[in-house]
Scaffold this motif. Structure first.
Motif, PDB file in Angstrom:
ATOM      1  N   ALA A  24       7.756 -15.691   0.983  1.00  0.00           N
ATOM      2  CA  ALA A  24       6.634 -17.101   1.128  1.00  0.00           C
ATOM      3  C   ALA A  24       5.480 -15.537   1.289  1.00  0.00           C
ATOM      4  O   ALA A  24       4.497 -15.853   1.343  1.00  0.00           O
ATOM      5  CB  ALA A  24       6.992 -17.730   2.582  1.00  0.00           C
ATOM      6  N   HIS A  25       6.088 -14.522   1.843  1.00  0.00           N
ATOM      7  CA  HIS A  25       4.839 -13.423   2.642  1.00  0.00           C
ATOM      8  C   HIS A  25       4.726 -12.593   1.866  1.00  0.00           C
ATOM      9  O   HIS A  25       3.727 -13.055   1.589  1.00  0.00           O
ATOM     10  CB  HIS A  25       6.100 -12.230   3.153  1.00  0.00           C
ATOM     11  N   VAL A  26       5.024 -12.127   0.416  1.00  0.00           N
ATOM     12  CA  VAL A  26       4.326 -11.635  -0.608  1.00  0.00           C
ATOM     13  C   VAL A  26       3.991 -12.316  -1.961  1.00  0.00           C
ATOM     14  O   VAL A  26       3.054 -12.286  -1.951  1.00  0.00           O
ATOM     15  CB  VAL A  26       5.739 -10.990  -1.034  1.00  0.00           C
ATOM     16  N   GLU A  27       4.306 -13.726  -1.659  1.00  0.00           N
ATOM     17  CA  GLU A  27       3.161 -15.267  -2.233  1.00  0.00           C
ATOM     18  C   GLU A  27       2.291 -15.204  -1.332  1.00  0.00           C
ATOM     19  O   GLU A  27       0.877 -15.734  -2.077  1.00  0.00           O
ATOM     20  CB  GLU A  27       4.454 -16.650  -2.303  1.00  0.00           C
ATOM     21  N   TYR A  28       2.032 -15.244  -0.121  1.00  0.00           N
ATOM     22  CA  TYR A  28       0.678 -15.461   0.679  1.00  0.00           C
ATOM     23  C   TYR A  28       0.285 -14.384   0.350  1.00  0.00           C
ATOM     24  O   TYR A  28      -1.082 -14.052   0.471  1.00  0.00           O
ATOM     25  CB  TYR A  28       1.282 -15.419   2.386  1.00  0.00           C
ATOM     26  N   LEU A  29       0.581 -12.782   0.359  1.00  0.00           N
ATOM     27  CA  LEU A  29      -0.406 -11.766   0.171  1.00  0.00           C
ATOM     28  C   LEU A  29      -1.207 -11.827  -1.653  1.00  0.00           C
ATOM     29  O   LEU A  29      -2.124 -11.639  -2.005  1.00  0.00           O
ATOM     30  CB  LEU A  29       0.282 -10.403   0.148  1.00  0.00           C
ATOM     31  N   SER A  30      -0.352 -12.058  -2.625  1.00  0.00           N
ATOM     32  CA  SER A  30      -1.012 -12.750  -3.970  1.00  0.00           C
ATOM     33  C   SER A  30      -1.556 -13.207  -3.830  1.00  0.00           C
ATOM     34  O   SER A  30      -2.491 -13.709  -4.608  1.00  0.00           O
ATOM     35  CB  SER A  30       0.525 -12.602  -4.537  1.00  0.00           C
ATOM     36  N   ALA A  31      -1.623 -14.778  -2.967  1.00  0.00           N
ATOM     37  CA  ALA A  31      -2.630 -15.364  -2.970  1.00  0.00           C
ATOM     38  C   ALA A  31      -4.068 -15.199  -2.042  1.00  0.00           C
ATOM     39  O   ALA A  31      -5.413 -15.725  -3.049  1.00  0.00           O
ATOM     40  CB  ALA A  31      -1.947 -16.983  -2.117  1.00  0.00           C
ATOM     41  N   VAL A  32      -3.677 -14.349  -1.473  1.00  0.00           N
ATOM     42  CA  VAL A  32      -4.803 -13.732  -0.406  1.00  0.00           C
ATOM     43  C   VAL A  32      -6.270 -12.420  -1.782  1.00  0.00           C
ATOM     44  O   VAL A  32      -6.804 -12.720  -2.338  1.00  0.00           O
ATOM     45  CB  VAL A  32      -4.809 -13.032   0.763  1.00  0.00           C
ATOM     46  N   LEU A  33      -4.845 -11.823  -2.877  1.00  0.00           N
ATOM     47  CA  LEU A  33      -5.845 -10.920  -3.617  1.00  0.00           C
ATOM     48  C   LEU A  33      -6.185 -11.990  -4.758  1.00  0.00           C
ATOM     49  O   LEU A  33      -7.332 -11.650  -4.880  1.00  0.00           O
ATOM     50  CB  LEU A  33      -4.559  -9.701  -3.818  1.00  0.00           C
ATOM     51  N   ASP A  34      -5.905 -13.031  -5.178  1.00  0.00           N
ATOM     52  CA  ASP A  34      -6.240 -14.019  -6.094  1.00  0.00           C
ATOM     53  C   ASP A  34      -7.141 -14.335  -5.257  1.00  0.00           C
ATOM     54  O   ASP A  34      -8.295 -14.234  -6.420  1.00  0.00           O
ATOM     55  CB  ASP A  34      -4.944 -15.065  -6.359  1.00  0.00           C
ATOM     56  N   ALA A  35      -7.345 -14.666  -4.406  1.00  0.00           N
ATOM     57  CA  ALA A  35      -8.537 -15.483  -3.746  1.00  0.00           C
ATOM     58  C   ALA A  35      -9.832 -14.188  -3.587  1.00  0.00           C
ATOM     59  O   ALA A  35     -11.275 -14.937  -4.194  1.00  0.00           O
ATOM     60  CB  ALA A  35      -8.365 -16.170  -2.672  1.00  0.00           C
ATOM     61  N   THR A  36      -9.924 -13.536  -3.041  1.00  0.00           N
ATOM     62  CA  THR A  36     -10.317 -12.208  -3.397  1.00  0.00           C
ATOM     63  C   THR A  36     -10.769 -12.358  -4.047  1.00  0.00           C
ATOM     64  O   THR A  36     -12.233 -11.290  -4.324  1.00  0.00           O
ATOM     65  CB  THR A  36     -10.109 -10.443  -2.897  1.00  0.00           C
ATOM     66  N   ARG A  37     -10.048 -11.797  -5.622  1.00  0.00           N
ATOM     67  CA  ARG A  37     -10.567 -11.552  -6.945  1.00  0.00           C
ATOM     68  C   ARG A  37     -11.524 -12.381  -7.347  1.00  0.00           C
ATOM     69  O   ARG A  37     -13.127 -12.357  -8.041  1.00  0.00           O
ATOM     70  CB  ARG A  37      -9.406 -11.384  -7.405  1.00  0.00           C
ATOM     71  N   ARG A  38     -11.195 -13.642  -7.370  1.00  0.00           N
ATOM     72  CA  ARG A  38     -12.179 -15.107  -7.913  1.00  0.00           C
ATOM     73  C   ARG A  38     -13.607 -15.291  -6.587  1.00  0.00           C
ATOM     74  O   ARG A  38     -14.410 -15.232  -7.882  1.00  0.00           O
ATOM     75  CB  ARG A  38     -11.552 -16.660  -7.233  1.00  0.00           C
ATOM     76  N   GLY A  39     -13.222 -15.024  -5.347  1.00  0.00           N
ATOM     77  CA  GLY A  39     -14.424 -14.758  -4.871  1.00  0.00           C
ATOM     78  C   GLY A  39     -15.464 -14.000  -4.011  1.00  0.00           C
ATOM     79  O   GLY A  39     -16.579 -14.052  -3.577  1.00  0.00           O
TER      80      GLY A  39
END
Length: 249
Positions: free
Chosen positions: A234-249
């Motif tokens: 859950a911790h690493v997937e959270y980091l991945s989700a934030v990274l994806d959000a910053t890349r998209r936005g």
């Protein structure tokens, strides 16, 4: 001089003459010796002359072996009256350093992405968390507790927060009880964490990271491997989700 195992002897008691690749063979024997004797950085192995005599080889052959070990950052050669051959890193530390350097170069050359590195991190740290829950002793649990406490009230991206974060993951890797796995995770703290901090540190929620670390800590304290693995995922997937959000936005 500390005794270093020499090469095989003939029946008559004389050393075999150096074979092709003798420097590589001697380097391998010294590497095994460092591991077997659990020598630590800074400990003295001997002088070039002593080692050459011990192995029954010429100084140039011995120097080439030392050059190979120096290139692997396992030993350093000091000059002068207090000089000699010293341990620079253990073999495990040397492997970790080489891997971290390689991944750092790949990241700089853009032949690997942060997304790929986070995916690799899942494969490493999830089972490590489970092993830590099985093997961690009271001292490791206390160290994890201290690392979490040090993050409280700190913002992601700050020196204090990142130092405590690195300490938390380092203690987990050490607690897993597998030297190779610990060495393989060195790049996470040395390469991935700083790069992630620079990219997404400001976008991370301090409370979210703390809650994730507390969940991992709770599972380790209770010796619940499956729960520890779920919490780390859950911790690493959270980091991945934030990274994806910053890349998209």
């Amino acid at each position: 001089m500390d005794a270093v195992p020499g090469p095989p002897e003939r029946a008559g008691g004389k050393f075999e003459p150096p074979a092709p690749g003798a420097s590589e063979q001697i380097a391998a024997q010294i590497r095994r010796y460092l591991e077997q004797q659990h020598l630590r950085p800074g400990e003295r192995i001997g002088t070039e002359q002593q080692l050459a005599q011990e192995f029954g080889v010429s100084r140039p052959t011995l120097r080439e072996a030392l050059r190979l070990l120096s290139a692997s950052q396992l030993i350093r050669v000091g000059r002068g009256r207090a000089g000699g051959v010293f341990v620079a890193r253990t073999p495990a530390e040397g492997m970790s350093r080489s891997l971290a350097d390689s991944i750092s170069l790949m990241l700089a050359a853009e032949t690997v992405t942060l997304e790929e590195l986070l995916d690799a991190r899942l494969s490493l740290e999830v089972p490590i968390a489970g092993r830590a829950a099985t093997n961690a002793d009271a001292a490791a649990v206390a160290a994890l507790d201290e690392a979490v406490a040090a993050q409280e009230g700190q913002r992601p991206g700050t020196t204090a927060f990142e130092a405590a974060d690195a300490r938390f993951h380092h203690v987990l890797a050490r607690a897993c009880g597998n030297t190779v796995l610990m060495a393989l995770t060195g790049w996470i703290l040395e390469v991935l964490q700083p790069a992630l901090s620079a990219r997404i540190g400001a976008a991370l929620e301090p409370g979210a990271v703390l809650d994730q670390h507390r969940a991992i800590l709770r599972a380790v304290r209770r010796r619940q491997p499956a729960a520890a693995e779920r919490a780390m995922r859950a911790h690493v997937e959270y980091l991945s989700a934030v990274l994806d959000a910053t890349r998209r936005g």
